[in-house]
Design an enzyme around this catalytic site. Structure first.
Site, PDB file in Angstrom:
ATOM      1  N   THR A 144      28.215  24.435  -7.100  1.00 44.65           N
ATOM      2  CA  THR A 144      28.882  23.286  -6.491  1.00 44.65           C
ATOM      3  C   THR A 144      30.140  23.696  -5.742  1.00 44.65           C
ATOM      4  O   THR A 144      30.438  23.157  -4.666  1.00 44.65           O
ATOM      5  CB  THR A 144      29.252  22.269  -7.591  1.00 44.65           C
ATOM      6  OG1 THR A 144      28.063  21.808  -8.224  1.00 44.65           O
ATOM      7  CG2 THR A 144      30.001  21.079  -7.008  1.00 44.65           C
ATOM      8  N   PHE A 415      23.920  22.468 -14.383  1.00 44.79           N
ATOM      9  CA  PHE A 415      24.759  23.662 -14.348  1.00 44.79           C
ATOM     10  C   PHE A 415      25.544  23.798 -13.047  1.00 44.79           C
ATOM     11  O   PHE A 415      25.753  24.891 -12.546  1.00 44.79           O
ATOM     12  CB  PHE A 415      23.915  24.919 -14.580  1.00 44.79           C
ATOM     13  CG  PHE A 415      22.842  24.711 -15.606  1.00 44.79           C
ATOM     14  CD1 PHE A 415      23.169  24.595 -16.941  1.00 44.79           C
ATOM     15  CD2 PHE A 415      21.510  24.553 -15.232  1.00 44.79           C
ATOM     16  CE1 PHE A 415      22.194  24.356 -17.894  1.00 44.79           C
ATOM     17  CE2 PHE A 415      20.537  24.309 -16.178  1.00 44.79           C
ATOM     18  CZ  PHE A 415      20.874  24.215 -17.515  1.00 44.79           C
ATOM     19  N   CYS A 416      25.972  22.665 -12.488  1.00 44.86           N
ATOM     20  CA  CYS A 416      26.735  22.674 -11.232  1.00 44.86           C
ATOM     21  C   CYS A 416      25.970  23.409 -10.132  1.00 44.86           C
ATOM     22  O   CYS A 416      26.558  24.142  -9.333  1.00 44.86           O
ATOM     23  CB  CYS A 416      28.110  23.303 -11.429  1.00 44.86           C
ATOM     24  SG  CYS A 416      29.159  22.375 -12.547  1.00 44.86           S
ATOM     25  N   ASN A 417      24.666  23.221 -10.096  1.00 39.61           N
ATOM     26  CA  ASN A 417      23.830  23.861  -9.072  1.00 39.61           C
ATOM     27  C   ASN A 417      22.695  22.909  -8.732  1.00 39.61           C
ATOM     28  O   ASN A 417      21.542  23.116  -9.127  1.00 39.61           O
ATOM     29  CB  ASN A 417      23.296  25.203  -9.578  1.00 39.61           C
ATOM     30  CG  ASN A 417      22.694  26.039  -8.465  1.00 39.61           C
ATOM     31  OD1 ASN A 417      22.157  25.502  -7.497  1.00 39.61           O
ATOM     32  ND2 ASN A 417      22.765  27.349  -8.608  1.00 39.61           N
TER      33      ASN A 417
END
Length: 846
Positions: A144, A415-417
């Site tokens: 992110t 997972f911020c992806n």
């Protein structure tokens, strides 16, 4: 040979010969350096790795023996700091096989801050009608914090171009080098050295390929291309040689390498590219000269000085020095770490991807591009979702709750992806928007929407991970989520054996069906589903012919402590009077719950209304009391403090040193007792359902999690009890739970009888005695129901059986809010034995 023997160290050694580090016995190193994780299976190293005890010990000895001054001064203590910081810069460059002549180290608050620095300083050229502007390009499999750079570039008229991994690898061309002499428009391409989602390692050769304009998108756009290599995930377990991949910008975070310190990272900048960066703001230490009364500013000549605004976090930087010392002393270097961690990840992948239910269907969906053939292409990360025996995804929240019962620490979500999450899980942009409308946001527990996963489970390894971590995790999956008898896909094992020459023949270790009970300690018969178990509680009690009654009332004066049962109790504006009015906080002011401190259940608070006292009682310690109400004297004697409950800020009042000493003595750690301030109002987040106009008014809460009341049904408890009995056999170490034991674990305020199991889930309204209530949602259960409220010990079966029956929803009990008449001054009282009247929408509150 069966699954248990396959989960044996001898089997691991047959598959991968690199384990531990040369020299000292690996087990002894772990025992000495990581004593605090005994009994814990920590598998979240991609989020942060663990620091060795020698690191912090040597660091604090350093601080206690030396005087470190501000490096911007020039006295002896400041020179010591300056020289030590410069030594750390050199060690960082040495670690990545480069020199100060080639790269500079800019210390930042972390990897995200390093990325933000590049976004703010890169010489973007906006696109105009006559000239092509800069391109900000990023791999869709990016964190992110990388994608977030477009928030700045979009306002500058810069084209943001997301690029899939396939496009980079399949749209390559011969670069047109001659055009670069004419066009010097700067472009930036960002990609991760290792995906933080799947652990896939992208070729480091992409750096040269983009810079030379041989790879897409550089081959399609004239100009000068710079490369930002996001190395945060990669460098935690793998070496990075900047001689082989001279990226222009490399952001890192040190806590992912050493575990300590947090809040410190660095941006490595290639000196040839540093001159391109532009600085507008200048803080202390970044200016060679400036005038305060005139717009005159000359930036510092040194690249690091130019971009480190203010005083750097020099004490944390000194800790990095000890981080390098510990890392090399324990492991010998990053190559050894890479070999060790990859072996653990591949072994786990091999078994998990081959694990099958008794009917032959796979138990896991693995999200990876390859098959863990080589540490060059795959990091020590394994991402997956578990599947039931019908092929349906098991929500990651359920897996996380069960893992917590086993003291296994994993990571769940996206997972911020988001890019990788969408790609692997097949989530379209439209579905992402629909999930948001359904209430799902990043970081919450909504794991399934319309039966489709919103995220996954990730396990990741660090240099101190052990084979026993793999073993405990795999046995956990087999015990909790695999339908018996457990089998392993032999054909797949054969394929994995030949996937790489690094693996030796493991024919003698091919698994067969597990004999009944060896892993899961559950009968071989099919686990009952919700449909097959309805006979346990439905239609056999003639409950509709019985009166709905309130059988028990419990208040919990101190949040997460023992219950206080009453027969008649006043109803206040926040719920049952004094319910969750107090809570225990640790030495840092953080609320303690039975998840962290199970022994809280052994504290039995009792409200004594006649004397206006709250009694604190526990076995083996004298009883003390605190006042029920905060009077004027308390306001002057005890301090007001701020705390958090379920993310809500609450204003609280400390209850004094005597209560703090009593709790600290009993729990064996510094604690204090605090209560919600009478002047503070905390409103409920959710609006009660039901459609009545009266529900629009705000509902005030005490220190409860979600709503004023929690109600459970004895018939539902009895059904779950029968399910537990059907799942257990004589080999099970846990005792069968009786009805009262299960009721106490659910920690309800109100227990009712005379209804069908789970019928309460469908009541929009009800009246108990003469008090009307509104349904406010189902109670999602966590690992806390595994705590035996009489002993404080943890068991697993209740959560497992509940998840099996509820098809993964893991809900039990309903939240209620009361609907007291407006302006009512008469005190309402709830009494056991009161009749309960479920009400439909149309007749409620006429």
């Amino acid at each position: 040979m069966d699954f248990q023997k396959l989960c044996h160290f001898d089997s691991f050694k047959q598959a991968w010969s690199h384990y531990g580090y040369h020299g000292e016995n690996f087990k002894e190193v772990i025992k000495r350096e990581f004593t605090r994780i005994k009994g814990t299976t920590y598998l979240d190293h991609a989020a942060t790795t663990l620091y060795p005890e020698s690191l912090v010990r040597d660091y604090f000895q350093d601080l206690s023996r030396n005087v470190y001054g501000n490096p911007h001064s020039h006295n002896p203590s400041s020179r010591l700091t300056h020289d030590t910081v410069e030594r750390v810069r050199y060690r960082v460059l040495q670690h990545f096989n480069t020199t100060p002549e080639e790269y500079s180290v800019i210390f930042t608050a972390g990897c995200t801050s390093a990325l933000k620095l590049v976004a703010e300083s890169f010489p973007w050229r906006p696109q105009t009608e006559s000239k092509a502007g800069s391109h900000f390009c990023y791999l869709t499999d990016s964190h992110t914090s990388v994608v977030g750079m477009r928030g700045l570039t979009s306002g500058l008229g810069v084209v943001a171009l997301p690029v899939s991994p396939w496009e980079v690898e399949n749209k390559a061309k011969d670069g047109a080098q001659g055009e670069d002499v004419i066009c010097q428009t700067p472009h930036l391409f960002c990609y991760p050295a290792q995906s933080n989602f799947s652990g896939r390692k992208y070729p480091l050769s992409h750096v040269n390929g983009i810079q030379a304009r041989h790879l897409y998108p550089a081959c399609d756009h004239q100009g000068r291309w710079f490369v930002l290599l996001d190395a945060a995930s990669h460098v935690s377990c793998s070496p990075l040689n900047l001689q082989e991949c001279p990226a222009d910008f490399i952001p890192i975070s040190f806590y992912k390498m050493f575990g300590f310190p947090t809040g410190l990272g660095a941006l490595l900048v290639r000196n040839d590219a540093a001159g391109m960066l532009k600085k507008t703001y200048f803080g202390g230490g970044t200016a060679a000269s400036y005038l305060s009364g005139e717009d005159y500013y000359v930036q510092a000549a040194n690249i690091s000085d130019r971009f480190e605004d203010g005083t750097v976090s020099f004490l944390d930087i000194i800790a990095v020095n000890h981080g390098f010392d510990a890392l090399y002393r324990i492991t010998g270097g990053m190559h050894n770490i890479q070999q060790h961690t990859f072996g653990l990840a591949r072994y786990t992948y091999m078994l998990l991807s081959s694990l099958c239910h008794g009917n032959g269907l796979p138990a896991a969906q693995i999200y990876s591009e390859g098959q863990f053939e080589s540490p060059i292409t795959q990091g020590a990360i394994l991402n997956f979702n578990l599947k039931d025996c019908y092929g349906q995804i098991i929500g990651y929240s359920q897996v996380d709750r069960m893992a917590s019962l086993y003291n296994i620490h994993v990571r769940t979500g996206c997972f911020c992806n988001t890019g990788a999450c969408q790609s692997f899980l097949g989530i379209t942009n439209q579905q992402m928007r629909r999930n948001l409308q359904a209430g799902h946001v990043c970081g919450d527990g909504i794991d399934l929407v319309d039966g489709q996963p919103t995220g996954s489970v990730r396990v990741s390894f660090g240099y101190m991970s052990t084979f026993e971590d793999c073993q405990k995790f795999l046995n956990f999956v087999a015990e909790c989520f695999v339908e018996k008898p457990v089998t392993v896909d032999q054909v797949r094992i054969e394929k994995l054996k030949t996937a790489t020459a690094a693996y030796q023949d493991v024919n003698e270790y091919l698994p067969i069906k597990i004999p009944n009970g060896e892993i899961c300690k559950v009968d071989e018969k099919e686990s009952p589903t919700e449909a097959s178990l309805r006979g346990f509680g439905h239609g056999d009690s003639n409950s509709h012919e019985e009166a709905y009654t309130l059988t028990n009332i419990y208040i919990y004066p101190i949040k997460s402590c023992g219950a206080y049962e009453v027969n008649d109790w006043p109803v206040g504006p926040l719920g049952l009077l004094y319910d969750r009015s107090w809570m225990v906080v640790n030495g840092n002011g953080v609320c303690l719950s039975q998840k962290r401190e199970p022994r809280l259940c052994l504290i039995h608070p009792q409200v004594h209304l006649p004397s206006n006292k709250l009694l604190l009682q526990a076995s083996g310690i004298d009883t003390i009391s605190v006042p029920l109400e905060n009077n004027t004297q308390m306001h002057t004697s005890y301090r007001v403090c701020q705390s958090k409950v379920c993310g809500d800020r609450v204003e609280t009042v400390d209850c004094g040193d005597e209560a703090a000493s009593w709790l600290s003595n009993f729990l064996g750690q510094p604690c204090r007792l605090i209560r919600q301030s009478p002047d503070f109002t905390r409103d409920m987040k959710k609006r009660p359902s039901g459609g009545s106009k009266t529900t629009a008014t705000s509902t005030s809460l005490s220190l409860v999690n979600e709503a004023q009341y929690l109600m459970i049904n004895r018939a539902s408890v009895e059904l779950i009890q029968k399910l537990i009995s059907s799942r257990q056999d004589d080999s099970e170490g846990e005792q069968l739970l009786d009805t009262q034991n299960i009721i106490s674990r659910f920690r309800a305020n109100l227990v009712i009888a005379g209804v069908e199991p789970f019928e309460e889930d469908n009541w929009p309204h009800l009246i108990i005695g003469n008090i009307p209530f509104v349904f406010a949602g189902q109670c999602g259960r966590c690992q806390m129901i595994g705590v035996d409220q009489k002993t404080g010990t943890k068991t697993k079966e209740l959560l497992m059986s509940l998840a099996a029956y509820r098809n993964g929803k893991v809900t039990f009990g309903v939240y209620l809010t009361h609907q007291l008449p407006e302006g009512s001054t008469n005190a309402s009282v709830l009494s056991t034995g009161s009749l309960i009247q479920p009400e439909p929408h149309s007749s409620f509150l006429k």
